[in-house]
Design a protein around this motif. Sequence first.
Motif, mmCIF file in Angstrom:
data_model
loop_
_atom_site.group_PDB
_atom_site.id
_atom_site.type_symbol
_atom_site.label_atom_id
_atom_site.label_comp_id
_atom_site.label_asym_id
_atom_site.label_seq_id
_atom_site.Cartn_x
_atom_site.Cartn_y
_atom_site.Cartn_z
ATOM 1 N N ALA A 171 -26.635 12.103 6.294
ATOM 2 C CA ALA A 171 -25.374 12.810 6.039
ATOM 3 C C ALA A 171 -24.162 11.985 6.455
ATOM 4 O O ALA A 171 -23.135 11.992 5.789
ATOM 5 N N GLY A 172 -24.243 11.293 7.569
ATOM 6 C CA GLY A 172 -23.164 10.398 7.982
ATOM 7 C C GLY A 172 -21.835 11.096 8.197
ATOM 8 O O GLY A 172 -20.817 10.680 7.650
ATOM 9 N N VAL A 173 -21.817 12.156 8.999
ATOM 10 C CA VAL A 173 -20.571 12.870 9.284
ATOM 11 C C VAL A 173 -19.761 12.078 10.304
ATOM 12 O O VAL A 173 -20.269 11.763 11.383
ATOM 13 N N PRO A 174 -18.508 11.722 10.000
ATOM 14 C CA PRO A 174 -17.703 10.912 10.931
ATOM 15 C C PRO A 174 -17.585 11.573 12.302
ATOM 16 O O PRO A 174 -17.348 12.779 12.412
ATOM 17 N N GLY A 175 -17.775 10.769 13.343
ATOM 18 C CA GLY A 175 -17.631 11.262 14.705
ATOM 19 C C GLY A 175 -18.868 11.908 15.285
ATOM 20 O O GLY A 175 -18.871 12.318 16.451
ATOM 21 N N ILE A 176 -19.939 12.005 14.498
ATOM 22 C CA ILE A 176 -21.173 12.631 14.975
ATOM 23 C C ILE A 176 -22.311 11.619 14.888
ATOM 24 O O ILE A 176 -22.587 11.071 13.816
ATOM 25 N N GLU A 177 -22.949 11.354 16.000
ATOM 26 C CA GLU A 177 -24.064 10.416 16.013
ATOM 27 C C GLU A 177 -25.262 10.999 15.258
ATOM 28 O O GLU A 177 -25.532 12.199 15.339
ATOM 29 N N ALA A 178 -25.973 10.145 14.541
ATOM 30 C CA ALA A 178 -27.128 10.601 13.766
ATOM 31 C C ALA A 178 -28.174 11.273 14.652
ATOM 32 O O ALA A 178 -28.864 12.201 14.226
ATOM 33 N N SER A 179 -28.259 10.819 15.914
ATOM 34 C CA SER A 179 -29.254 11.380 16.833
ATOM 35 C C SER A 179 -28.978 12.840 17.180
ATOM 36 O O SER A 179 -29.873 13.555 17.624
#
Length: 339
Positions: A171-179
């Motif tokens: 998804a790659g939401v800015p400001g949110i780490e994939a983990s």
Amino acid sequence: MNHEPQYQNVCSFTALLAAFKKARRAKRGKNGEPAFYLELESNLLDLSDQLNTHAFVPEPYRYFSLHNKKDRVVSVASFRDRVVHHALVAELEPLYEELFVPTSFACRKGLGMHRALKMAHDLCRRHRHFLKLDIRKYFDHISHSVLLKILAEHVCDKDILWLCETLLAHAGVPGIEASERRGVPIGNLTSQFWANVYLNRLDQAFAQKFSGLPYLRYMDDILIFGSDKDELWSAHGFINSYVDLVLALELKASATVVAPVTEGIPWLGFRVYPGTVRLDHGSRTRFLRKVRGNFLAAANAMDDEMAGIVASAQSILGHIGHCNSLMFRRSVLARHGRD
């Protein structure tokens, strides 16, 4: 339920061709559509093979900032991935249309913002008080694990669930780490659809607990009507606990309002009263900015560009025509027409 989603109806060449046609309506000539179209058959066959073999990997998003009621970062999927989004939603949508409550209005065929506004106005004239709620940074806080669990309750096809999980993982939401495994990107068809699926759990739970209270939802904006403030505060307590404990979300405290309908209900950019519907301040500002932009564009446009500018202006005027704004529209158009 009559519709049972099948993965083959997502990844077949026929399904992807139909999805391509839908994706192309909004992106003709943009975002990689021309290149995809030039090798359409080859691209669709490759995509079908990747999906069938689980080799499909979503491509990186592009991002841009949108300044409207609030600053947002919009995520733009590649045209190839948009085709997959359309194919997936087309297969899941019939199932969930059977499950959604009729007063969930966002991003649904035959419903939408203006239907939600009309129903709010009708209910406003029949009830004394309202409760207005909003989820804090809703799209950013949708839990991937909770969403996948909700989907698995009604979707039995493991391959469809794999595709949902794959899209969420990238998804790659800015400001949110994939983990962190949360958040869906704003501006995507799948995100809008999943956001409705996610809060449908709340819609159903509320309907069982408070069947006598009219309940409207437009994405994460919730509006409830009643004649007793205590009952509305009880409804607030239930929703507050439910979104926290079940959905891993949080209500926006500053947006919570319980008040008489005569004070006016802030709803979807309008102010709803028993006797009328008006534009709120922010909508007036946005309307003025868009009208100014249309006049400037028209002054410098080529002949073949005018049709698009006229269509944009008609859409803006049609939208605010759903409230008591005739004199405002006339004054704005007259002022800019003289400039």
